[in-house]
Design an enzyme around this catalytic site. Structure first.
Site, PDB file in Angstrom:
ATOM      1  N   GLU A  74       0.775  -1.247  -0.128  1.00 18.32           N
ATOM      2  CA  GLU A  74      -0.066   0.113   0.054  1.00 18.32           C
ATOM      3  C   GLU A  74       0.821   1.310  -0.040  1.00 18.32           C
ATOM      4  OE1 GLU A  74      -3.423   0.014  -0.405  1.00 18.32           O
ATOM      5  OE2 GLU A  74      -3.082  -1.920  -0.752  1.00 18.32           O
ATOM      6  N   TRP A  84       2.121   1.550  -3.410  1.00 18.84           N
ATOM      7  CA  TRP A  84       1.109   2.156  -4.387  1.00 18.84           C
ATOM      8  C   TRP A  84       1.250   3.484  -4.463  1.00 18.84           C
ATOM      9  CZ3 TRP A  84      -1.711   0.633  -8.539  1.00 18.84           C
ATOM     10  CH2 TRP A  84      -2.936   1.473  -8.822  1.00 18.84           C
ATOM     11  N   TRP A 136     -19.366   9.752 -22.211  1.00 23.73           N
ATOM     12  CA  TRP A 136     -19.918  10.113 -20.862  1.00 23.73           C
ATOM     13  C   TRP A 136     -20.962  10.861 -21.164  1.00 23.73           C
ATOM     14  CZ3 TRP A 136     -17.128   7.547 -17.516  1.00 23.73           C
ATOM     15  CH2 TRP A 136     -15.731   7.440 -17.675  1.00 23.73           C
ATOM     16  N   ASN A 157     -10.704   2.218   1.830  1.00 26.77           N
ATOM     17  CA  ASN A 157     -10.438   2.317   0.368  1.00 26.77           C
ATOM     18  C   ASN A 157     -11.346   1.345  -0.397  1.00 26.77           C
ATOM     19  OD1 ASN A 157      -8.387   2.704  -1.642  1.00 26.77           O
ATOM     20  ND2 ASN A 157      -7.953   0.674  -1.463  1.00 26.77           N
ATOM     21  N   TRP A 203     -14.761  10.471 -14.816  1.00 26.70           N
ATOM     22  CA  TRP A 203     -14.038  10.178 -13.560  1.00 26.70           C
ATOM     23  C   TRP A 203     -13.461  11.905 -13.007  1.00 26.70           C
ATOM     24  CZ3 TRP A 203      -9.154  12.195 -13.763  1.00 26.70           C
ATOM     25  CH2 TRP A 203      -8.358  12.203 -15.151  1.00 26.70           C
ATOM     26  N   TRP A 219      -8.568   7.165  -9.310  1.00 25.68           N
ATOM     27  CA  TRP A 219      -9.677   7.463 -10.175  1.00 25.68           C
ATOM     28  C   TRP A 219      -9.407   6.934 -11.507  1.00 25.68           C
ATOM     29  CZ3 TRP A 219     -14.731   8.415  -9.631  1.00 25.68           C
ATOM     30  CH2 TRP A 219     -15.062   8.796  -8.332  1.00 25.68           C
TER      31      TRP A 219
END
Length: 488
Positions: free
Chosen positions: A286, A289, A317, A352, A370, A393
Site C-alpha cells: 500500500e 502504491w 460520458w 479504500n 471520472w 480514479w
C-alpha cells in the site's frame, strides 16, 4: 586605552521552507540547516495555487490550519518560530532574502509537476544571486525518475514497479528531530494563520473532522503506534472490511508530510511487532502504491485532467448534474455507496474498498466522467493527494496505467454483502436503514412491505429509491465501452 572592537556582523540565517512536510523528525532540510550551526528561520510558504498547482480543497485547508498550529508549537519548544508567508514561491523567498539577508535556502523536494517547476525556477534564481540553494529527498522512498524499466522508460504496471522498488535496496533510515534550533533574533514580518481563513465559517461542516482526526506530527506518531500495536496483525485478512478499524489511516498525515514513508517502513521492522509476513507485505504494498502513483504523475503531468489511455478520449460520458449531486450526497439508493459518500462528508475520509465501489458506481453505473469524482474527492478528502487521487480514479475508470479493466463493474449489492456482511458499516452511516434485517440491508428494495414498515423505512421518502438499476446500468456501460473501442 585600546580602542574597542566593533561588534561582528550577525551571521546570515538559513531559510528552511516548509510546504507539504509539516514535521521536525526525518526532515532532511531542517536537519541540514541545524547542522550548519547558523541561525535557522523556518518558513511556511503557502502558494495556494499561485505556482500553477491545485489549491487545496476545503478538507485539506481545515487540516492545514491545525497542522500549522502544531508545527509552530513544536518549533517554539526548540527555540524557533515559524514565519508564515502566502504567495508564489519565488517572489516570497526573494522577499524573505531582502528581509533577513539570508544566504542559504534549504527545502525538501516536491514531486507534483507544478511544485517541481516552481522549485527548479527557485534554485536557478537563487544561484544566480550567489545564494546557496539545496534540496533534499522529501516524501517518497524513491525519486520518481530513478526507477526505470529495462528499456529505460517509466513503469506503467504496478507489479514490476513493486519488484523494482523492493529490489533497489532498503530505504534509508529516518533522521531524528533536532533537539534545539538556533533562532534568528531579529523580527521578521509574518502573516497570521487566522488571516488565511482556512477554517470553515458558516455553516461549520468540520465537526466530524474534529471528532475523527488529530492533525500534526504527534497525531501521526500516535496513529502509527496504534496501527502497529493493534491492527497490523489483522491487516491482510480484514483490510477490505470497512466496519473494522484495521487500516492505518495514516494517509492524511502522509499527504501533509507529518510522517514519512521512511519512518513507516523502518517501524515495520521492529522486532516486537506481532504480525505475519503476509500482513507486512500487504501494508508495504500500500505504501508502494502511493510511490507508484507519484511515478505516474511524474511521467504524466496532466494525470488529473487527461486520460492516460487516450482511447478514453472517445468515451461517451453522459453528463448529468442531478446524478452527480445524488452521488455526492449519498442518495443513490445503494446503501454501500451512500454509506461511503456520507462517511466522506462527515469525516473527510472513506475506506479504500468503498472508495473503489463508489468510484466504479459513478463512472460505470452513472456514466459520469471520472474527473467529476476526482474533483469531489479533492475537495472533501483530508488525504487528497495530487498523485494518488487522480491515479486511483483513472485506475477504477479504466483509463489509467495498469487500470482495472473497464468491464470490471462492481456490483454494489454483492460488494456490500461480501465486505459488510452484517451491515455494521451501512447502519453507522445510513441510520435510516438501521432496523432492516441483515438480509435486506444492502438491497432494501427487496424487503417485503411489512419488513420495511417495521423498520421505519419508506422507499422514496425516508430513503431514496435506486437512481439506476444495476443490470441496465451495466449493459449501458459495456455498450459505451464497445462503442469507444470501435472508434479506434
Amino acid at each position: 586605552m585600546p580602542a574597542s572592537r566593533p561588534d561582528a556582523p550577525p551571521e546570515p540565517p538559513v531559510l528552511v521552507l516548509f510546504r507539504n512536510d509539516l514535521r521536525l523528525a526525518d526532515n532532511a532540510a531542517l536537519n541540514a540547516a541545524v547542522k550548519t550551526g547558523r541561525p535557522v528561520l523556518p518558513v511556511f510558504v503557502f502558494d495556494d495555487g499561485a505556482d500553477g498547482g491545485r489549491p487545496p480543497g476545503g478538507a485539506r485547508r481545515w487540516w492545514l490550519h491545525h497542522a500549522l498550529e502544531r508545527l509552530c508549537a513544536s518549533l517554539s519548544e526548540r527555540g524557533a518560530g515559524l514565519i508564515l508567508r502566502r504567495g508564489p514561491t519565488l517572489a516570497t523567498v526573494l522577499s524573505l532574502l531582502d528581509d533577513t539577508k539570508a544566504n542559504a535556502v534549504f527545502w525538501n523536494r516536491r514531486y507534483d509537476p507544478a511544485g517541481i517547476s516552481a522549485d527548479s525556477a527557485l534554485k536557478t534564481a537563487l544561484r544566480d544571486r550567489a545564494v546557496e540553494a539545496t534540496s533534499f529527498d522529501g516524501q517518497l522512498l524513491h525519486e520518481p525518475s530513478r526507477l526505470t524499466t529495462t528499456t529505460g522508460g517509466p513503469y506503467k504496471v504496478y507489479s514490476p514497479f513493486w519488484r523494482a522498488l523492493v529490489s533497489s535496496g532498503e530505504p534509508r533510515a529516518p533522521v531524528a528531530a533536532p533537539k534545539a534550533i538556533r533562532p534568528l533574533h531579529e523580527a521578521v514580518a509574518s502573516d497570521t494563520l487566522e488571516a488565511w481563513s482556512l477554517l470553515p465559517t458558516a455553516p461549520d461542516w468540520a465537526g466530524g473532522l474534529r471528532d475523527t482526526w488529530t492533525p500534526g506530527e504527534a497525531g501521526a506518531r500516535q496513529r502509527l503506534a496504534d496501527f502497529l500495536d493493534a491492527r497490523l496483525e489483522r491487516y491482510a485478512e480484514s483490510r477490505d472490511r470497512p466496519a473494522e478499524a484495521v487500516t492505518s489511516r495514516l494517509s492524511p498525515h502522509l499527504a501533509h508530510g507529518e510522517i514519512t514513508p521512511f519512518q513507516i517502513w523502518h517501524a515495520l521492522a521492529r522486532p516486537d511487532i506481532e504480525a505475519g509476513a503476509r500482513d507486512l507485505e500487504k501494508f508495504r504494498k500500500e505504501i508502494a502504491w502511493r510511490e507508484f502513483s507519484y511515478h505516474l504523475l511524474f511521467h504524466n503531468r496532466d494525470l488529473a485532467s487527461k486520460n492516460v489511455n487516450r482511447d478514453f478520449d472517445d468515451f461517451a460520458w453522459r453528463p448529468d448534474a442531478g446524478l452527480v449531486a445524488a452521488w455526492q450526497q449519498g442518495r443513490t439508493g445503494y446503501p454501500i455507496v451512500d454509506a461511503g459518500m456520507r462517511q466522506l462528508w462527515r469525516t473527510g475520509w472513506m475506506h479504500n474498498r468503498v472508495r473503489m465501489v463508489a468510484a466504479s458506481f459513478l463512472t460505470k453505473h452513472l456514466l459520469q466522467h471520472w474527473r467529476e469524482g476526482e474533483a469531489w474527492f479533492w475537495d472533501t478528502l483530508v488525504d487528497a493527494d495530487p498523485a494518488s487521487n487522480p491515479a486511483s480514479w483513472q485506475w477504477v475508470a479504466g483509463s489509467g496505467a495498469d487500470a482495472a479493466p473497464y468491464f470490471r463493474i462492481f456490483n454494489p449489492v454483492l460488494q456490500g454483502e461480501k465486505f459488510d456482511p452484517d451491515g455494521v458499516y451501512v447502519r453507522k452511516f445510513v441510520p435510516e436503514l438501521a432496523r432492516l434485517p441483515d438480509r435486506y440491508i444492502h438491497k432494501p428494495w427487496e424487503a417485503p412491505a411489512d419488513v420495511l414498515s417495521h423498520a421505519g423505512v419508506k422507499l422514496g421518502t425516508t430513503y431514496p429509491v435506486t437512481i439506476v438499476e444495476h443490470r441496465k446500468a451495466r449493459t449501458a456501460a459495456l455498450a459505451a465501452y464497445d462503442a469507444m473501442k470501435g472508434t479506434r
